[in-house]
Structures are given as structure tokens and as C-alpha cells.
Write a protein that holds these residues in place. Structure first.
Motif, PDB file in Angstrom:
ATOM      1  N   SER A   1      47.277  22.102  29.512  1.00  0.00           N
ATOM      2  CA  SER A   1      48.120  22.220  29.254  1.00  0.00           C
ATOM      3  C   SER A   1      50.005  21.463  29.310  1.00  0.00           C
ATOM      4  N   VAL A   2      49.486  21.162  30.688  1.00  0.00           N
ATOM      5  CA  VAL A   2      50.873  20.390  31.680  1.00  0.00           C
ATOM      6  C   VAL A   2      49.960  18.659  31.410  1.00  0.00           C
ATOM      7  N   ALA A   3      48.980  18.392  31.591  1.00  0.00           N
ATOM      8  CA  ALA A   3      48.416  17.320  31.429  1.00  0.00           C
ATOM      9  C   ALA A   3      48.076  16.658  30.231  1.00  0.00           C
ATOM     10  N   SER A   4      48.333  18.134  28.724  1.00  0.00           N
ATOM     11  CA  SER A   4      48.256  17.466  27.081  1.00  0.00           C
ATOM     12  C   SER A   4      49.583  16.926  27.045  1.00  0.00           C
ATOM     13  N   GLY A   5      50.599  17.355  27.823  1.00  0.00           N
ATOM     14  CA  GLY A   5      52.320  17.185  27.880  1.00  0.00           C
ATOM     15  C   GLY A   5      52.423  15.161  28.235  1.00  0.00           C
ATOM     16  N   ILE A   6      51.829  15.392  29.129  1.00  0.00           N
ATOM     17  CA  ILE A   6      51.086  13.614  30.212  1.00  0.00           C
ATOM     18  C   ILE A   6      50.709  13.184  29.195  1.00  0.00           C
TER      19      ILE A   6
ATOM     20  N   VAL B   1      49.933  12.850  26.046  1.00  0.00           N
ATOM     21  CA  VAL B   1      50.942  12.572  24.832  1.00  0.00           C
ATOM     22  C   VAL B   1      51.910  11.703  25.061  1.00  0.00           C
ATOM     23  N   ALA B   2      52.939  12.320  25.970  1.00  0.00           N
ATOM     24  CA  ALA B   2      54.088  11.761  26.484  1.00  0.00           C
ATOM     25  C   ALA B   2      54.386   9.933  26.824  1.00  0.00           C
ATOM     26  N   LEU B   3      52.497  10.094  27.817  1.00  0.00           N
ATOM     27  CA  LEU B   3      52.568   8.378  27.944  1.00  0.00           C
ATOM     28  C   LEU B   3      52.111   7.542  26.736  1.00  0.00           C
TER      29      LEU B   3
ATOM     30  N   GLY C   1      55.192  19.092  31.373  1.00  0.00           N
ATOM     31  CA  GLY C   1      54.138  17.341  31.953  1.00  0.00           C
ATOM     32  C   GLY C   1      54.186  16.460  31.357  1.00  0.00           C
ATOM     33  N   ALA C   2      55.522  16.423  30.186  1.00  0.00           N
ATOM     34  CA  ALA C   2      56.044  15.192  29.083  1.00  0.00           C
ATOM     35  C   ALA C   2      57.320  14.689  30.318  1.00  0.00           C
ATOM     36  N   SER C   3      57.826  15.776  30.559  1.00  0.00           N
ATOM     37  CA  SER C   3      59.258  15.706  30.932  1.00  0.00           C
ATOM     38  C   SER C   3      59.233  14.632  31.984  1.00  0.00           C
ATOM     39  N   SER C   4      57.496  15.329  32.989  1.00  0.00           N
ATOM     40  CA  SER C   4      57.769  15.122  34.134  1.00  0.00           C
ATOM     41  C   SER C   4      57.474  13.455  34.441  1.00  0.00           C
TER      42      SER C   4
ATOM     43  N   ARG D   1      61.846  12.323  27.256  1.00  0.00           N
ATOM     44  CA  ARG D   1      62.787  13.292  26.869  1.00  0.00           C
ATOM     45  C   ARG D   1      62.110  14.072  25.728  1.00  0.00           C
ATOM     46  N   THR D   2      61.895  15.388  26.215  1.00  0.00           N
ATOM     47  CA  THR D   2      61.749  16.345  25.736  1.00  0.00           C
ATOM     48  C   THR D   2      62.522  17.434  25.036  1.00  0.00           C
TER      49      THR D   2
END
Lengths: 293, 398, 89
Positions: free
Chosen positions: A72-77, A79-81, B70-73, B77-78
Motif C-alpha cells: 500500500s505504501v508503494a502504491s502511494g509512492i 501514484v504520487a511519482l 507513501g505519497a507524503s514521503s 501534498r496528501t
């Protein structure tokens, strides 16, 4: 060492046990992935042995947060990238042990697969909760004695077969799923590369013996991974683009060795009788037939 | 300053609109009543091209907060939204977000916790995450929900703070209730809230860092102290940013807002949407000559003890009204208020009233009852029953 | 170990800093390579969990700062160029 790997991406000085299979796996995998990689790691042996503040064995950006959520953390990374206009050349990887993949991390992993994030998940499988002291996991094979499935007068040890994690993963129709071991380095590198190059989620399930938990000699880790394949205990295969009905067996032992050769090197199986071993052999024979050898 | 457009919208739309004005990059979310309209609105904004952001439709709240982390790291902006069981499920990750100093913002539709399952207004969900290291804001009305989202990002991302923040609006009472709001102009919010660039580090292959290390006993306590100190020092930043907001957008915010407290002998301390009803009750009681005041708590974390002492230190009685309960003691706001006064020579007598659990209505007459009970204790000079439950239906009690 | 000043959120900006932690002291057995026998196949390099095998011009050498003495290199060496000897301390 190939030319591009002049810098080790997984630094020495980590606190893994002597002869740890994960150490071999991690060096191979991170060196193959290279510096343009961001990783997440689940709580477990890998995390505690490599991130004790203020030291870290990771030469790439890493985030650890909890046990069940590396995917899940990797999913966030990922998408954010993508959102923040990066070119998509960075590898995103999530690392977890068998507990963090087969059991507590499975929901997060399945979600990551289903949403088709471009993340490669590496499962480092040593077949029990080793970091907490060798407790039974759904990855633990039949007959293994662990601290929560101890062999005894009324117990054979673990009484369930190993959960077929890689096949379940492949059933998500993701671009790449493979099994690998620490004994087959070229094969492992190739599979990691394919997983990273796949356009979408990928899983590489890496069989990594644990001298402490399996109670085998520390110099036997590679030999046991090799024997697992030679006996048919662990089958090396890959499935591309969700082709789960047509697995590509990447290494077929010429002549399968009897499973006893594998079991007898490990004290977690020391209580098994010849009868038990015969039963396990029969099950392996049936499984190998399914796999077509 | 651009014109503030007037809209009549539900509370979830107000917090979603507030979030949208902050231009979040990534919004991982999982639907849960009563906050579901938030991710729905965000999805619409993205679908209609009004917001350049990515939603992650995760498979659980635990993964929602994990994906936020993950996104915030990597410096995105999350934000997310949740409630009740959802916040309970992500509980573990709340502590990790604050421990890693990631300024994630969460819009909450405050709702009761099971069992029995109940979807209505109650502060138990966020109160149960009181110790997670998040800043906590509570709105009285939809306008506050919208404004507090903008304020939450600004405060959370301030390099003197760097802590995640949650903004609570009461389930249904606000989340699903239509009210008029003034919407700040985008260009003004852009000026108020510049893009987020993490001052403390981010995951980037050009400069590899490890987030979420193993903190051994040699370092854990100092790392925690550092995090707690950021929270302890945040009131100054919050006050400064509230003031800046007022200058820019014309609406006043305080960590605690007093109402008719100057000469009040008895003060009611409230949080969330009940405050409107309490204010009306105070007005009526004032007309009857009662010396009663009201203090509204907007910021629960960090707890504004300094302001509470100023506001209620000279009062004879303080009636703390809690929409939550810590079984075995009483309400959380009460416990903290009592703690604040422990070393003061001059302090009000304090009573705690548990109200509105699981969406139970809170009427003006209930506040009048609380006032009377507190007044009685003040006259007597002692408190017989420290914690009392209000508006109980005796007919169904066993 | 010398202690360092903490960072905000415990973010560790010192990638690869575990190299400061020398695990060689864990060892009870020590590998020795017969340079004459070594064919530089580098299986020992691949299979070392601790990154303690270094390539030299004509053979390999061990980084005893990190070698934990597991013995995998000796066991996997196809030409038996590595032997494990009791560590003298």
C-alpha cells in the motif's frame, strides 16, 4: 560482479544472522534494480537488521512503516511519482517476508495488484515468522516444527500445506509473477529484471532459507535452496501476462532427488518418520505432475 | 483579495471543497459513512478536470493511510477522509504518519464506534486517536469545516510543526446538512498556501534516505521528545496562522473561542456542532439573568490549556460537555480540562456531562440542565457526581 | 558506538551507513582462499550474504570487517579454493 554493479546497493554491516538467505537475495535484487529505485519494506527481519537508527544498509531511498502494508505504501509512492510529473523511470519496489506477504500483508498486496500499480513486490520466504521467533505462517510447509506448531506426541508440527502464494498472485492477471531462489542467482536476476520491466504489478517470490529458523548449518543455506528445487519442494516458474494456465517452468530438475535429502538437513523436520517422509514425497510427486514434470 | 463566492452545500462538500482549494496531489481514500461524499466529490473534481490530482481507491482504510504515508514521503501534498471504524482500522498508521512527521490532512465525519454499530454523530473516533500525534480540529459548522481544511494544511506543513492534522465535522449533523458557506478564491488560497516542499527530507533516488528506521532505546525517547515538542510549540504557529487567515479571508478562528464569558460565573465548554445549540441556550439563560458563558473548543490537539485557564480561571463552575466517553473515567475534554487546572490555586468547580453519543439529540434544555446542575454544585461548594450522562431515556434503561 | 544528533522524524540521510557496524566480530570460523586454485568464478561473491567478498586482480579476498564466518563461500566454491579455519582471537 557485472560492470554496472560496481557499487553494492545493499551495504554490509547489516545484522542478519550468519548464512542468512535474505542477505544473498537482497544483494542480488538491489544490485539488479540499481540506484534509481525507491523501496518500501514491511516490518520483519529485513527491516530490523538493516535500519537500526542511525544506520541503514540501504543505498536507495527506503520507507518502512508497518508490517502489513509494504504494497500500500508503494502504491502511494507510485501514484504520487506519476502525479508529480516524474518520467516513470524510477523502479518502485515493495519488500516483505512471507508473513508480510502470505498472511498479514496479503490484502494490501492484492489491492496493489488489482489497481495495477507499477510496483514489483519481492517476497522473501523463509517459511515462518522468524523475526518474532519462528512461529507458524501460512507459508510454513507441512511437517515443519515451529514454536507455534511444535512437533510432539500428538503433533506432526505444521499440519497444513504451504499456501500457493505465487499462483494466487498470478490469478490477479498481473503482467509478471515468478518464483526464484537464492541458489539460482542468474535466474533470480533475470526474473527481477523482467518484473521491473513489466508494465504493471509484478511479484517475485524468493525462497530464502533461514539457518536460525530451519535449524540447519549456516553454510547450507544455498545448498538447501538448490535441493528444494532439485527435489521438487519448490518449483521455479514464471507467468507472464496472467498466463496461469501455461506456467513457464524455468528450471526442471533432470532427475528429481528424494525429498528426504532436503528434509534431513534441517532440524525443523528432524521428528519426521520415514512414513511421514513417504507421505510428503507422494504429495510432491503429485504436485510435480501438476506442473508437468 | 478575490471575491468569496457563496454556496449552499453539505459539510462533506465543504471539506472536499476546502481540500480542493489546497491543490492536493494524491488522495487515497476508502468510503465510509458519513464521510463518503468527500472522496466522491474529489473524484468528481478530478473527473471534470477541476482538480489535477490522483485518487487511489484503496481496498481499506489501513491502506488509505499507508498510501498517504507513501505519497507524503516523496513530497506529495496528501489528504484523505474517514470516520469511525475507518479511523480505528488506520489507528496504527496514524502514529506512524506523525512519527515520520508527514503533514497529511484527514477530513473526518465524526461518528460513533461499534458495538453496537452506529453511523451517527459522536467524537469517539477521533478522541480514540487523541494520542496518535495528530493535530485535531473540530468544526461547529460547514464554513469552519471548509476553512479548517485550508488551515490544517497550512499549519501541518509549517516547518515548525510538520505534523499530520485531522479536521472533524460531526456526522450527519454537518456532513449531510446543507448550510451556506463562503468559498475563498483559488488565487487567494494559492497565495496563503504555497506548494509543499518537505523541509526535512523526502524519498528521492538522487539523495537516498531511510524513513521509518528502527529506533532503539538509545534514540527512541529523544525522537519522541522531538515530535512532542513540535506539538507543544505549535499553538504559537496556530495562533499566527489563524490571524493570517483572518486578515486574508475575514473569518476569525481561535483555539478556544469564548462567548459571553467575561462576567460568567458558570461556563459551558463544548466542541463541534453542539456549540450552536449551546450558544442559543446561553442567550436564553442570559435573558433570564443567569451569568453563564460558553467556550468553544476548535483545537483539541494541542489542548489549549493556556486559553482555557484565561477564559475559565475566574469562573465558579465549568461544565465540560463531552461527546465521547473513556469508560472507567469520563469524557476526554473533561479529563484534559481538569488536568490543566491541577496546579492552579484559583479554579472553577468542574462537572462533566456526557451527551450526544451515537447521534442522540442535544437540545437547549439539556444545556440549561447542565448549567443548573453545575450551579447547584457551585452553591453547595462541592460536586456529588463528577460525570453525568444527559438526555438518557429512563424508559429503556434496564 | 558514537551517538549522532537526531533528525526530524528520524529520517536517516546517511545511506549505506551500516558499513560503520563491523560484524566481523561475530565470526568463529574464518575463510581462507587459495589464490592458486581460485578460478574467479565469483560464486562466493554472489552467495555471500554480507557483501564480504571482494574481487582482486587474480582471485578474491575477504573483507573480514563484515564476514560473519557462515561458510557458504567455502561450501559453494566449485574448485574447493576456500577453506574455513577456526578464528583465533
Amino acid at each position: 560482479m557485472s560492470e554496472k554493479e560496481d557499487k553494492e546497493m545493499f551495504a554490509s554491516g547489516h545484522r542478519m544472522c550468519a548464512g542468512c538467505g535474505e542477505g544473498i537475495a537482497m544483494r542480488t535484487i538491489l544490485n539488479e534494480a540499481g540506484p534509481n529505485t525507491i523501496a518500501t519494506v514491511a516490518t520483519g527481519c529485513l527491516e530490523v537488521t538493516t535500519t537500526a537508527y542511525p544506520q541503514t544498509s540501504w543505498e536507495i531511498p527506503l520507507i518502512h512503516s508497518a508490517f502489513e502494508n509494504a504494497a500500500s505504501v508503494a502504491s502511494g509512492i507510485e501514484v504520487a511519482l506519476k502525479q508529480m510529473d516524474k518520467k516513470g523511470e524510477t523502479n518502485i519496489m515493495s519488500f516483505a517476508g512471507d508473513g508480510g506477504t502470505f498472511d498479514i500483508g496479503f490484502q494490501a498486496l492484492s489491492g496493489m495488484f488489482e489497481r495495477k500499480h507499477n510496483v514489483t513486490h519481492i517476497c522473501l520466504d523463509n517459511e515462518a515468522y522468524m523475526n518474532t521467533g519462528i512461529q507458524r505462517c501460512s507459508s510454513t510447509p507441512y511437517g515443519a516444527s515451529t514454536t507455534t506448531s511444535p512437533a510432539g506426541k500428538f503433533s506432526i508440527g505444521e499440519d497444513r500445506p504451504k499456501k500457493p502464494l505465487a499462483r494466487i498472485s498470478a490469478a490477479h492477471d498481473i503482467p509478471y509473477v515468478a518464483t526464484a531462489t537464492i541458489a539460482h542467482i542468474k535466474d533470480l536476476k533475470k526474473k527481477v529484471r523482467k518484473a521491473l520491466d513489466a508494465d504493471g504489478p509484478a511479484l517475485v517470490h524468493v525462497f530464502a532459507p533461514c539457518p536460525t529458523g530451519w535449524r540447519h548449518a549456516s553454510n547450507d543455506s544455498v545448498e538447501l535452496a538448490r535441493l528444494a528445487v532439485e527435489t521438487g519442494v519448490f518449483v521455479l516458474w514464471e507467468a507472464e501476462d496472467g498466463e496461469i494456465c501455461d506456467l513457464n517452468i524455468t528450471h526442471k530438475p533432470k532427475e528429481r532427488k528424494p525429498v528426504g535429502e532436503y528434509l534431513k538437513k534441517q532440524r525443523r523436520f528432524a521428528h519426521l518418520t520415514e512414513e511421514h517422509i513417504e507421505k510428503i514425497q507422494k504429495e510432491i510427486d503429485e504436485k510435480c505432475e501438476q506442473y508437468g514434470f | 483579495m478575490g471575491e468569496q463566492k457563496g454556496l449552499t452545500i453539505q459539510g462533506n462538500m465543504a471539506t472536499a471543497l476546502g481540500a480542493k482549494l489546497c491543490r492536493p496531489d494524491v488522495i487515497p481514500a476508502y468510503p465510509i459513512t458519513p464521510s463518503t461524499l468527500f472522496p466522491e466529490k474529489i473524484s468528481e473534481y478530478i473527473a471534470d478536470g477541476e482538480l489535477d490530482a490522483s485518487m487511489i481507491r484503496v481496498e481499506s482504510e489501513h491502506s488509505a493511510m499507508s498510501a498517504c504515508i507513501g505519497a507524503s514521503s516523496i513530497g506529495a501534498r496528501t489528504c484523505t477522509a474517514s470516520a469511525s471504524q475507518g479511523i480505528a482500522l488506520m489507528h496504527e498508521m496514524l502514529f506512524i504518519a506523525s512519527g515520520m512527521r508527514l503533514p497529511i490532512v484527514m477530513a473526518v465525519g465524526n461518528r460513533a464506534l461499534s458495538a453496537p454499530i452506529n453511523i451517527w454523530a459522536d467524537h469517539q473516533d477521533t478522541i480514540a486517536s487523541r494520542d496518535s500525534g495528530w493535530l485535531q480540529f473540530y468544526a461547529e459548522k460547514n464554513q469552519e469545516g471548509l476553512d479548517l481544511m485550508i488551515l490544517a494544511f497550512k499549519i501541518a506543513e509549517d516547518e515548525r510543526v510538520l505534523l499530520p492534522a485531522m479536521v472533524g465535522i460531526d456526522g450527519f449533523v454537518l456532513t449531510h446538512t446543507v448550510e451556506g458557506v463562503k468559498v475563498p478564491a483559488q488565487e487567494d488560497v494559492d497565495e496563503f498556501l504555497p506548494p509543499y516542499e518537505p523541509p526535512h527530507g523526502k524519498l528521492d533516488p538522487k539523495e537516498p534516505m531511510t524513513f521509518g528506521s528502527l529506533g532503539t532505546p538509545e534514540y527512541y525517547q529523544e525522537l519522541k521528545y522531538d515530535q512532542v515538542e513540535a506539538m507543544d510549540k505549535s499553538p504559537e504557529v496556530i495562533d499566527e496562522i489563524f490571524e493570517e487567515f483572518e486578515k486574508e479571508f475575514g473569518r476569525e478562528y481561535n483555539r478556544i473561542t469564548p462567548y459571553k464569558c467575561d462576567d460568567a460565573e458558570i461556563i459551558l465548554l463544548t466542541m463541534g456542532s453542539m456549540t450552536g445549540t449551546a450558544r442559543a441556550a446561553v442567550d436564553e439563560m442570559r435573558e433570564d439573568g443567569e451569568k453563564v458563558g460558553l467556550a468553544k473548543l476548535t483545537v483539541f490537539r494541542p489542548f489549549p490549556g493556556d486559553l482555557l485557564k484565561e477564559i475559565a480561571g475566574d469562573a465558579k463552575g465549568l461544565a465540560v460537555v463531552d461527546r465521547n466517553i473513556s469508560p472507567g473515567f469520563g469524557g476526554a475534554v473533561f479529563a484534559e480540562s481538569a488536568g490543566i487546572f491541577i496546579n492552579e490555586k484559583k479554579k472553577p468547580l468542574m462537572k462533566n456531562f456526557i451527551v450526544g453519543l451515537g447521534g442522540r439529540e442535544i437540545f437547549k434544555k439539556n444545556f440549561k440542565e447542565m448549567y443548573k446542575k453545575t450551579k447547584k454544585s457551585v452553591e453547595k461548594g462541592s460536586v456529588d457526581k463528577m460525570v453525568e450522562w444527559i438526555n438518557m431515556d429512563e424508559k429503556v434503561m434496564r | 558506538m558514537t551517538k549522532v544528533k537526531i533528525t526530524i522524524g528520524g529520517i536517516n540521510k546517511d545511506a549505506g551507513s551500516s558499513k560503520e557496524y563491523k560484524t566481523g566480530g561475530w565470526r568463529t570460523m574464518k575463510p581462507e582462499v587459495d589464490v592458486e586454485k581460485c578460478i574467479q568464478c565469483l560464486k562466493c561473491f554472489d552467495y555471500c550474504p554480507d557483501g564480504a567478498v571482494k574481487k582482486t586482480d587474480d582471485a578474491i579476498e575477504f573483507d573480514l570487517d563484515y564476514c560473519k564466518g557462515c561458510g557458504i563461500c567455502a561450501k559453494e566454491c566449485p574448485v574447493k579454493a576456500i577453506v574455513m579455519k577456526v578464528e583465533e582471537k
